[in-house]
Motif scaffolding. Structure first.
Motif, PDB file in Angstrom:
ATOM      1  N   ASN A 169       0.827  -1.213   0.000  1.00 12.70           N
ATOM      2  CA  ASN A 169       0.000   0.000   0.000  1.00 12.70           C
ATOM      3  C   ASN A 169       0.857   1.257   0.000  1.00 12.70           C
ATOM      4  O   ASN A 169       0.608   2.213  -0.748  1.00 12.70           O
ATOM      5  CB  ASN A 169      -0.902   0.022   1.231  1.00 12.70           C
ATOM      6  CG  ASN A 169      -2.101  -0.897   1.105  1.00 12.70           C
ATOM      7  OD1 ASN A 169      -2.374  -1.436   0.042  1.00 12.70           O
ATOM      8  ND2 ASN A 169      -2.823  -1.073   2.187  1.00 12.70           N
TER       9      ASN A 169
ATOM     10  N   SER B  69      -1.455   5.703  -1.165  1.00 12.59           N
ATOM     11  CA  SER B  69      -2.910   5.910  -1.098  1.00 12.59           C
ATOM     12  C   SER B  69      -3.259   7.384  -1.164  1.00 12.59           C
ATOM     13  O   SER B  69      -2.496   8.243  -0.718  1.00 12.59           O
ATOM     14  CB  SER B  69      -3.472   5.307   0.190  1.00 12.59           C
ATOM     15  OG  SER B  69      -3.127   6.085   1.305  1.00 12.59           O
TER      16      SER B  69
ATOM     17  N   SER C 136      -6.494   6.902   3.406  1.00 10.76           N
ATOM     18  CA  SER C 136      -6.560   5.617   4.098  1.00 10.76           C
ATOM     19  C   SER C 136      -7.504   5.734   5.286  1.00 10.76           C
ATOM     20  O   SER C 136      -7.515   6.763   5.966  1.00 10.76           O
ATOM     21  CB  SER C 136      -5.167   5.189   4.579  1.00 10.76           C
ATOM     22  OG  SER C 136      -4.300   5.022   3.485  1.00 10.76           O
TER      23      SER C 136
END
Length: 464
Positions: free
Chosen positions: A333, A338, A341
Protein backbone atom coordinates in the motif's frame (compact mmCIF):
# COMPACT_ATOMS: atom_id res chain seq x y z
CA UNK A 1 19.14 28.20 24.26
CA UNK A 2 15.69 28.72 25.76
CA UNK A 3 15.09 29.19 29.47
CA UNK A 4 13.41 25.77 29.80
CA UNK A 5 16.37 24.08 28.10
CA UNK A 6 18.75 25.79 30.51
CA UNK A 7 16.70 24.63 33.49
CA UNK A 8 16.54 21.05 32.22
CA UNK A 9 20.27 20.88 31.45
CA UNK A 10 20.97 21.94 35.02
CA UNK A 11 18.73 19.24 36.51
CA UNK A 12 19.17 16.26 34.16
CA UNK A 13 22.13 14.09 33.06
CA UNK A 14 23.67 14.87 29.69
CA UNK A 15 22.54 11.46 28.39
CA UNK A 16 18.95 12.66 28.39
CA UNK A 17 19.49 15.14 25.57
CA UNK A 18 19.17 14.09 21.93
CA UNK A 19 19.70 15.87 18.62
CA UNK A 20 16.45 16.55 16.78
CA UNK A 21 16.95 13.86 14.13
CA UNK A 22 14.38 13.55 11.32
CA UNK A 23 12.97 10.33 12.87
CA UNK A 24 11.57 12.38 15.75
CA UNK A 25 9.87 14.83 13.40
CA UNK A 26 8.41 12.63 10.67
CA UNK A 27 5.67 9.99 10.48
CA UNK A 28 5.36 6.93 8.24
CA UNK A 29 2.93 8.37 5.70
CA UNK A 30 4.71 11.70 5.25
CA UNK A 31 1.54 13.67 6.03
CA UNK A 32 3.00 15.57 8.99
CA UNK A 33 6.31 17.23 9.81
CA UNK A 34 6.86 18.07 13.47
CA UNK A 35 9.00 20.55 15.36
CA UNK A 36 10.95 20.36 18.61
CA UNK A 37 12.32 22.86 21.07
CA UNK A 38 14.44 19.96 22.31
CA UNK A 39 14.36 16.15 22.21
CA UNK A 40 14.77 14.47 25.58
CA UNK A 41 15.17 10.75 26.28
CA UNK A 42 14.90 10.22 30.05
CA UNK A 43 16.20 7.01 31.57
CA UNK A 44 13.84 6.76 34.54
CA UNK A 45 10.37 7.70 35.71
CA UNK A 46 11.91 10.25 38.07
CA UNK A 47 13.59 11.98 35.14
CA UNK A 48 10.28 12.03 33.25
CA UNK A 49 8.68 13.65 36.31
CA UNK A 50 11.46 16.25 36.48
CA UNK A 51 10.86 17.17 32.83
CA UNK A 52 7.09 17.37 33.18
CA UNK A 53 7.29 19.48 36.35
CA UNK A 54 9.60 21.97 34.64
CA UNK A 55 7.36 22.12 31.58
CA UNK A 56 4.25 22.58 33.76
CA UNK A 57 5.87 25.49 35.58
CA UNK A 58 6.91 27.21 32.34
CA UNK A 59 3.87 26.26 30.25
CA UNK A 60 6.01 24.42 27.71
CA UNK A 61 4.17 21.82 25.62
CA UNK A 62 5.26 18.18 25.76
CA UNK A 63 4.80 15.61 22.98
CA UNK A 64 5.45 12.00 24.12
CA UNK A 65 7.22 9.87 21.51
CA UNK A 66 7.26 6.07 21.40
CA UNK A 67 8.35 4.15 18.31
CA UNK A 68 7.14 6.76 15.83
CA UNK A 69 4.90 4.22 14.07
CA UNK A 70 1.60 6.05 14.65
CA UNK A 71 -0.42 6.82 11.53
CA UNK A 72 -2.58 9.76 12.71
CA UNK A 73 0.06 12.33 13.64
CA UNK A 74 -0.27 11.96 17.40
CA UNK A 75 3.52 11.89 17.90
CA UNK A 76 4.19 15.16 16.04
CA UNK A 77 3.27 18.79 16.65
CA UNK A 78 3.70 20.99 13.60
CA UNK A 79 1.73 24.01 14.80
CA UNK A 80 1.94 26.27 17.82
CA UNK A 81 4.92 26.73 20.17
CA UNK A 82 7.72 24.23 19.63
CA UNK A 83 7.36 21.41 22.20
CA UNK A 84 9.69 19.26 24.20
CA UNK A 85 9.66 15.91 22.39
CA UNK A 86 9.82 13.30 25.14
CA UNK A 87 11.15 9.98 23.84
CA UNK A 88 10.79 6.88 26.00
CA UNK A 89 13.37 4.93 23.97
CA UNK A 90 15.87 4.51 26.85
CA UNK A 91 13.28 3.08 29.23
CA UNK A 92 13.14 -0.52 27.95
CA UNK A 93 13.60 -2.65 31.06
CA UNK A 94 11.55 -5.68 32.00
CA UNK A 95 11.09 -4.86 35.68
CA UNK A 96 9.38 -8.11 36.65
CA UNK A 97 8.04 -11.30 35.09
CA UNK A 98 5.78 -13.58 37.09
CA UNK A 99 5.17 -16.87 35.23
CA UNK A 100 2.83 -18.13 37.97
CA UNK A 101 0.62 -15.06 37.97
CA UNK A 102 1.17 -14.69 34.18
CA UNK A 103 2.13 -11.01 34.35
CA UNK A 104 5.03 -8.91 33.14
CA UNK A 105 5.96 -5.38 34.19
CA UNK A 106 7.82 -3.44 31.52
CA UNK A 107 8.90 0.12 30.95
CA UNK A 108 7.13 2.18 28.30
CA UNK A 109 10.01 2.13 25.83
CA UNK A 110 10.07 -1.66 25.56
CA UNK A 111 9.70 -2.78 21.94
CA UNK A 112 6.77 -5.12 21.37
CA UNK A 113 8.89 -7.84 19.74
CA UNK A 114 11.20 -7.86 22.78
CA UNK A 115 8.18 -8.28 25.05
CA UNK A 116 7.13 -11.26 22.94
CA UNK A 117 10.60 -12.78 23.34
CA UNK A 118 10.67 -12.26 27.11
CA UNK A 119 7.26 -13.89 27.52
CA UNK A 120 8.20 -16.73 25.17
CA UNK A 121 11.24 -17.59 27.29
CA UNK A 122 8.76 -18.58 30.03
CA UNK A 123 6.43 -20.50 27.71
CA UNK A 124 3.94 -17.61 27.72
CA UNK A 125 2.69 -15.12 25.14
CA UNK A 126 1.78 -11.46 25.13
CA UNK A 127 -0.81 -11.65 22.35
CA UNK A 128 -0.79 -8.06 21.04
CA UNK A 129 0.57 -8.60 17.52
CA UNK A 130 0.85 -6.16 14.62
CA UNK A 131 3.02 -5.43 11.61
CA UNK A 132 5.15 -2.76 13.32
CA UNK A 133 6.02 -4.88 16.37
CA UNK A 134 9.75 -4.66 15.60
CA UNK A 135 9.74 -0.92 16.31
CA UNK A 136 6.48 -0.06 18.12
CA UNK A 137 6.90 0.54 21.86
CA UNK A 138 4.44 -0.54 24.52
CA UNK A 139 3.85 2.96 25.89
CA UNK A 140 2.64 4.20 22.52
CA UNK A 141 0.61 1.06 21.92
CA UNK A 142 -1.22 1.55 25.21
CA UNK A 143 -1.59 5.29 24.62
CA UNK A 144 -3.43 4.54 21.37
CA UNK A 145 -5.17 1.37 22.62
CA UNK A 146 -3.71 -0.58 19.70
CA UNK A 147 -5.57 -3.55 18.26
CA UNK A 148 -3.76 -5.87 15.87
CA UNK A 149 -4.64 -9.31 14.55
CA UNK A 150 -5.58 -11.16 17.75
CA UNK A 151 -8.35 -8.93 19.07
CA UNK A 152 -11.02 -11.53 18.28
CA UNK A 153 -9.51 -13.77 20.99
CA UNK A 154 -7.58 -11.57 23.40
CA UNK A 155 -8.95 -8.03 23.02
CA UNK A 156 -7.27 -4.67 22.44
CA UNK A 157 -4.26 -3.31 24.30
CA UNK A 158 -6.66 -2.04 26.97
CA UNK A 159 -7.74 -5.59 27.73
CA UNK A 160 -4.13 -6.75 28.12
CA UNK A 161 -3.03 -4.20 30.72
CA UNK A 162 -3.53 -4.70 34.46
CA UNK A 163 -1.75 -1.65 35.81
CA UNK A 164 0.08 1.54 34.84
CA UNK A 165 2.76 3.83 36.15
CA UNK A 166 2.49 7.31 34.66
CA UNK A 167 3.56 10.89 35.15
CA UNK A 168 0.60 13.26 35.28
CA UNK A 169 0.60 16.78 33.79
CA UNK A 170 1.74 18.40 37.06
CA UNK A 171 4.70 16.04 37.37
CA UNK A 172 3.13 13.77 39.99
CA UNK A 173 3.86 10.06 39.58
CA UNK A 174 0.90 7.69 39.50
CA UNK A 175 1.99 4.41 41.10
CA UNK A 176 -0.46 1.91 39.67
CA UNK A 177 1.57 -1.14 38.61
CA UNK A 178 -0.73 -3.62 40.30
CA UNK A 179 -0.96 -7.18 38.94
CA UNK A 180 -4.42 -7.61 40.47
CA UNK A 181 -7.28 -8.82 38.28
CA UNK A 182 -9.76 -7.42 40.78
CA UNK A 183 -9.31 -3.98 42.32
CA UNK A 184 -12.49 -1.99 42.90
CA UNK A 185 -11.01 0.97 44.76
CA UNK A 186 -12.51 3.94 42.97
CA UNK A 187 -11.90 5.43 39.53
CA UNK A 188 -9.74 3.28 37.28
CA UNK A 189 -7.22 5.83 36.02
CA UNK A 190 -5.51 3.12 33.98
CA UNK A 191 -8.41 3.10 31.54
CA UNK A 192 -8.42 6.90 31.41
CA UNK A 193 -4.77 7.01 30.34
CA UNK A 194 -4.99 4.10 27.90
CA UNK A 195 -6.19 5.55 24.61
CA UNK A 196 -5.58 9.15 25.71
CA UNK A 197 -2.63 9.49 23.31
CA UNK A 198 -0.44 11.31 25.80
CA UNK A 199 -2.93 14.13 26.37
CA UNK A 200 -3.50 13.31 30.05
CA UNK A 201 -0.01 12.19 31.07
CA UNK A 202 2.96 10.06 30.07
CA UNK A 203 2.82 6.29 30.56
CA UNK A 204 6.20 5.18 31.93
CA UNK A 205 5.58 1.49 32.74
CA UNK A 206 2.84 -1.12 32.55
CA UNK A 207 1.90 -4.46 34.05
CA UNK A 208 0.73 -6.71 31.23
CA UNK A 209 -1.36 -9.87 31.08
CA UNK A 210 0.34 -12.96 29.69
CA UNK A 211 -1.27 -16.16 28.45
CA UNK A 212 -0.18 -19.78 28.03
CA UNK A 213 1.40 -20.45 24.67
CA UNK A 214 -1.01 -22.57 22.61
CA UNK A 215 0.22 -26.15 22.39
CA UNK A 216 -0.88 -26.46 18.77
CA UNK A 217 -1.23 -23.77 16.11
CA UNK A 218 -2.59 -23.87 12.61
CA UNK A 219 -3.76 -21.64 9.80
CA UNK A 220 -5.63 -21.76 6.53
CA UNK A 221 -6.40 -19.52 3.59
CA UNK A 222 -9.94 -20.09 2.33
CA UNK A 223 -11.47 -18.50 -0.75
CA UNK A 224 -14.98 -17.10 -0.34
CA UNK A 225 -17.23 -15.75 -3.11
CA UNK A 226 -18.10 -12.51 -1.30
CA UNK A 227 -18.02 -10.77 2.12
CA UNK A 228 -21.40 -12.28 3.05
CA UNK A 229 -19.86 -15.72 2.70
CA UNK A 230 -16.85 -14.56 4.74
CA UNK A 231 -19.21 -13.74 7.62
CA UNK A 232 -20.88 -17.13 7.29
CA UNK A 233 -17.44 -18.75 7.42
CA UNK A 234 -16.62 -16.71 10.54
CA UNK A 235 -19.77 -17.96 12.27
CA UNK A 236 -19.06 -21.55 11.24
CA UNK A 237 -15.48 -21.29 12.48
CA UNK A 238 -16.47 -19.89 15.87
CA UNK A 239 -19.26 -22.46 16.27
CA UNK A 240 -16.90 -25.36 15.54
CA UNK A 241 -13.67 -24.12 17.19
CA UNK A 242 -14.83 -21.53 19.73
CA UNK A 243 -12.15 -19.67 21.67
CA UNK A 244 -9.43 -21.44 19.70
CA UNK A 245 -9.83 -18.88 16.89
CA UNK A 246 -6.93 -16.43 17.32
CA UNK A 247 -7.32 -14.48 14.10
CA UNK A 248 -9.78 -14.13 11.23
CA UNK A 249 -8.67 -11.78 8.46
CA UNK A 250 -10.45 -10.67 5.29
CA UNK A 251 -8.21 -10.09 2.26
CA UNK A 252 -9.40 -8.67 -1.07
CA UNK A 253 -8.02 -9.13 -4.56
CA UNK A 254 -6.61 -5.61 -4.75
CA UNK A 255 -4.17 -6.26 -1.91
CA UNK A 256 -2.83 -9.29 -3.77
CA UNK A 257 -2.67 -7.29 -7.01
CA UNK A 258 -0.62 -4.59 -5.30
CA UNK A 259 1.82 -7.24 -4.07
CA UNK A 260 2.15 -8.45 -7.67
CA UNK A 261 2.74 -4.87 -8.88
CA UNK A 262 5.22 -3.51 -6.33
CA UNK A 263 6.16 -6.36 -3.97
CA UNK A 264 7.29 -7.63 -1.60
CA UNK A 265 7.74 -10.63 -3.89
CA UNK A 266 6.02 -13.44 -2.00
CA UNK A 267 4.63 -16.85 -2.84
CA UNK A 268 0.88 -16.51 -2.99
CA UNK A 269 -1.39 -19.43 -2.07
CA UNK A 270 -3.58 -19.26 -5.19
CA UNK A 271 -2.42 -18.97 -8.81
CA UNK A 272 -5.69 -17.28 -9.76
CA UNK A 273 -6.04 -14.28 -7.44
CA UNK A 274 -9.43 -14.63 -5.69
CA UNK A 275 -11.79 -11.70 -5.18
CA UNK A 276 -11.95 -12.48 -1.47
CA UNK A 277 -10.24 -14.86 0.90
CA UNK A 278 -10.00 -15.35 4.64
CA UNK A 279 -6.94 -16.10 6.73
CA UNK A 280 -7.96 -18.20 9.73
CA UNK A 281 -5.49 -18.71 12.57
CA UNK A 282 -5.95 -21.21 15.41
CA UNK A 283 -4.29 -21.82 18.77
CA UNK A 284 -5.45 -25.06 20.39
CA UNK A 285 -4.66 -27.39 23.27
CA UNK A 286 -2.33 -30.40 23.21
CA UNK A 287 -5.20 -32.85 22.62
CA UNK A 288 -6.52 -30.97 19.57
CA UNK A 289 -5.27 -31.04 15.98
CA UNK A 290 -5.57 -27.69 14.16
CA UNK A 291 -5.07 -29.19 10.70
CA UNK A 292 -7.86 -31.69 11.26
CA UNK A 293 -10.14 -28.98 12.65
CA UNK A 294 -9.51 -26.82 9.59
CA UNK A 295 -10.00 -29.74 7.20
CA UNK A 296 -13.38 -30.52 8.76
CA UNK A 297 -14.32 -26.83 8.67
CA UNK A 298 -13.36 -26.58 5.00
CA UNK A 299 -15.38 -29.66 4.09
CA UNK A 300 -18.49 -28.34 5.82
CA UNK A 301 -18.08 -24.84 4.38
CA UNK A 302 -17.45 -26.19 0.87
CA UNK A 303 -20.53 -28.37 1.06
CA UNK A 304 -22.55 -25.32 2.13
CA UNK A 305 -21.19 -23.21 -0.75
CA UNK A 306 -19.46 -20.84 1.66
CA UNK A 307 -15.91 -21.53 0.40
CA UNK A 308 -14.70 -22.49 -3.07
CA UNK A 309 -11.03 -23.26 -2.50
CA UNK A 310 -8.52 -23.39 0.33
CA UNK A 311 -5.00 -24.13 1.50
CA UNK A 312 -4.26 -25.46 4.99
CA UNK A 313 -0.81 -24.84 6.43
CA UNK A 314 1.14 -28.08 6.69
CA UNK A 315 3.85 -26.63 8.92
CA UNK A 316 4.60 -23.68 11.16
CA UNK A 317 6.75 -22.27 8.35
CA UNK A 318 3.78 -22.28 5.99
CA UNK A 319 1.59 -20.71 8.64
CA UNK A 320 4.15 -17.92 8.95
CA UNK A 321 4.14 -17.55 5.15
CA UNK A 322 0.40 -16.87 5.29
CA UNK A 323 0.91 -14.18 7.92
CA UNK A 324 3.84 -12.65 6.07
CA UNK A 325 1.57 -12.28 3.06
CA UNK A 326 -1.12 -10.58 5.15
CA UNK A 327 1.34 -8.27 6.91
CA UNK A 328 3.03 -7.29 3.64
CA UNK A 329 -0.16 -5.78 2.22
CA UNK A 330 0.40 -2.47 4.10
CA UNK A 331 3.95 -2.36 2.70
CA UNK A 332 2.59 -2.65 -0.84
CA UNK A 333 0.00 0.00 0.00
CA UNK A 334 2.73 2.46 0.96
CA UNK A 335 4.63 1.74 -2.25
CA UNK A 336 1.53 2.41 -4.36
CA UNK A 337 0.66 5.53 -2.32
CA UNK A 338 -2.91 5.91 -1.10
CA UNK A 339 -4.96 9.01 -1.67
CA UNK A 340 -6.86 8.46 1.58
CA UNK A 341 -6.56 5.62 4.10
CA UNK A 342 -9.29 4.72 6.56
CA UNK A 343 -9.03 2.74 9.80
CA UNK A 344 -12.69 2.08 10.45
CA UNK A 345 -15.01 -0.29 12.26
CA UNK A 346 -18.65 -1.12 11.72
CA UNK A 347 -20.86 -3.71 13.39
CA UNK A 348 -19.68 -7.08 12.08
CA UNK A 349 -23.06 -7.83 10.50
CA UNK A 350 -22.87 -4.54 8.57
CA UNK A 351 -19.52 -5.27 6.88
CA UNK A 352 -20.94 -6.75 3.64
CA UNK A 353 -23.34 -3.83 3.29
CA UNK A 354 -20.57 -1.30 3.81
CA UNK A 355 -18.28 -3.00 1.28
CA UNK A 356 -21.11 -3.08 -1.27
CA UNK A 357 -22.22 0.54 -0.77
CA UNK A 358 -18.93 2.45 -0.49
CA UNK A 359 -17.57 2.04 -4.06
CA UNK A 360 -20.68 3.54 -5.61
CA UNK A 361 -20.49 6.59 -3.39
CA UNK A 362 -16.80 7.06 -4.15
CA UNK A 363 -17.48 6.76 -7.88
CA UNK A 364 -19.46 9.99 -7.64
CA UNK A 365 -16.18 11.73 -6.74
CA UNK A 366 -13.79 10.03 -9.17
CA UNK A 367 -12.21 6.83 -10.47
CA UNK A 368 -10.14 4.92 -7.92
CA UNK A 369 -8.79 1.54 -6.89
CA UNK A 370 -9.91 0.31 -3.46
CA UNK A 371 -7.96 -2.05 -1.22
CA UNK A 372 -10.25 -3.33 1.52
CA UNK A 373 -8.83 -5.75 4.07
CA UNK A 374 -8.73 -6.18 7.81
CA UNK A 375 -9.80 -7.91 10.97
CA UNK A 376 -13.19 -9.33 10.05
CA UNK A 377 -13.65 -10.99 13.42
CA UNK A 378 -13.79 -7.66 15.28
CA UNK A 379 -15.35 -5.48 12.56
CA UNK A 380 -12.18 -3.47 11.81
CA UNK A 381 -11.54 -2.74 8.13
CA UNK A 382 -8.65 -0.91 6.51
CA UNK A 383 -10.46 0.73 3.63
CA UNK A 384 -7.88 2.48 1.50
CA UNK A 385 -8.42 4.46 -1.71
CA UNK A 386 -5.71 4.56 -4.39
CA UNK A 387 -5.21 6.17 -7.79
CA UNK A 388 -5.72 4.15 -10.92
CA UNK A 389 -2.63 2.55 -12.40
CA UNK A 390 -0.42 5.13 -14.05
CA UNK A 391 -1.50 7.96 -11.78
CA UNK A 392 -0.22 9.10 -8.38
CA UNK A 393 -1.87 10.24 -5.17
CA UNK A 394 -0.67 13.79 -5.90
CA UNK A 395 -3.02 13.82 -8.90
CA UNK A 396 -5.96 13.46 -6.49
CA UNK A 397 -4.82 15.64 -3.60
CA UNK A 398 -7.75 18.02 -4.08
CA UNK A 399 -10.17 15.10 -3.69
CA UNK A 400 -8.65 13.66 -0.52
CA UNK A 401 -10.96 15.48 1.89
CA UNK A 402 -14.08 14.55 -0.07
CA UNK A 403 -13.00 10.89 -0.19
CA UNK A 404 -12.42 10.75 3.55
CA UNK A 405 -15.75 12.43 4.29
CA UNK A 406 -17.57 10.07 1.92
CA UNK A 407 -16.17 6.98 3.64
CA UNK A 408 -16.57 8.31 7.17
CA UNK A 409 -20.14 9.50 6.56
CA UNK A 410 -21.11 5.99 5.51
CA UNK A 411 -19.33 4.49 8.53
CA UNK A 412 -21.24 6.86 10.81
CA UNK A 413 -24.56 6.03 9.12
CA UNK A 414 -23.92 2.37 9.86
CA UNK A 415 -23.19 2.94 13.53
CA UNK A 416 -19.43 2.52 13.19
CA UNK A 417 -16.28 4.33 14.25
CA UNK A 418 -13.91 6.40 12.11
CA UNK A 419 -11.00 5.27 14.27
CA UNK A 420 -10.92 1.56 15.05
CA UNK A 421 -7.37 1.05 16.30
CA UNK A 422 -5.03 3.89 15.26
CA UNK A 423 -6.42 6.65 17.48
CA UNK A 424 -7.40 10.24 16.75
CA UNK A 425 -4.02 11.99 16.83
CA UNK A 426 -4.10 15.23 14.88
CA UNK A 427 -5.37 13.72 11.64
CA UNK A 428 -8.87 12.94 12.94
CA UNK A 429 -9.60 15.80 15.34
CA UNK A 430 -12.19 17.25 12.96
CA UNK A 431 -13.70 13.79 12.46
CA UNK A 432 -14.12 13.38 16.21
CA UNK A 433 -15.89 16.73 16.34
CA UNK A 434 -18.08 15.87 13.34
CA UNK A 435 -19.14 12.38 14.44
CA UNK A 436 -18.53 12.29 18.18
CA UNK A 437 -21.32 12.33 20.75
CA UNK A 438 -21.59 15.89 22.16
CA UNK A 439 -21.93 14.69 25.75
CA UNK A 440 -18.84 12.51 25.41
CA UNK A 441 -16.84 15.38 23.90
CA UNK A 442 -17.91 17.71 26.69
CA UNK A 443 -16.85 15.15 29.30
CA UNK A 444 -13.51 14.65 27.54
CA UNK A 445 -12.84 18.38 27.53
CA UNK A 446 -13.75 18.62 31.22
CA UNK A 447 -11.34 15.79 32.09
CA UNK A 448 -8.58 17.40 30.02
CA UNK A 449 -9.13 20.74 31.76
CA UNK A 450 -9.14 19.14 35.21
CA UNK A 451 -5.94 17.12 34.75
CA UNK A 452 -4.05 19.43 32.39
CA UNK A 453 -5.31 22.97 33.00
CA UNK A 454 -2.32 24.52 31.21
CA UNK A 455 -2.86 22.31 28.18
CA UNK A 456 0.79 21.23 27.94
CA UNK A 457 0.28 17.52 27.26
CA UNK A 458 0.36 16.78 23.52
CA UNK A 459 -1.67 19.89 22.65
CA UNK A 460 -3.73 19.57 19.49
CA UNK A 461 -3.96 15.79 19.64
CA UNK A 462 -7.42 14.22 20.17
CA UNK A 463 -8.97 17.54 21.22
CA UNK A 464 -8.49 20.82 19.37
Amino acid sequence: MSEIETILRQSLPAAVFRSAEPRYLEEPRGRYIGQALAVLAPGSTEEVATIIRACAESGTPVVPYGGGTGLVGGQLAGDGPAPIVLSLERMQAVRALDPVGATMTVEAGAILADIHDAAGAEGLIFPLTLASQGSARIGGLLSTNAGGVNVIRYGNARDLCLGLEAVLPDGAILHGLSPLRKDNTGYDLRHLLIGAEGTLGVITAATLRLFPEPAQTGAAMMVVPNPDAALQLLRMTQARIGDGVSGFELIGRMGLTFLDEVGPDLRQPFVERPDWMCLIDLGLGADQNPAEALETLFAEAFEAGVVTDGVIAQSEAQRQEFWTLRESIPIANRRIGSISSHDISVPVAAIPGFIAEAPGRLAEIGRYRINCFGHLGDGNLHYNVFPEQGRSREDHEAERGAIKTCVHDLVHEMGGSVSAEHGIGRLKVEDLERYGDPAKLAAMRAIKQALDPKGIMNPGAVLR
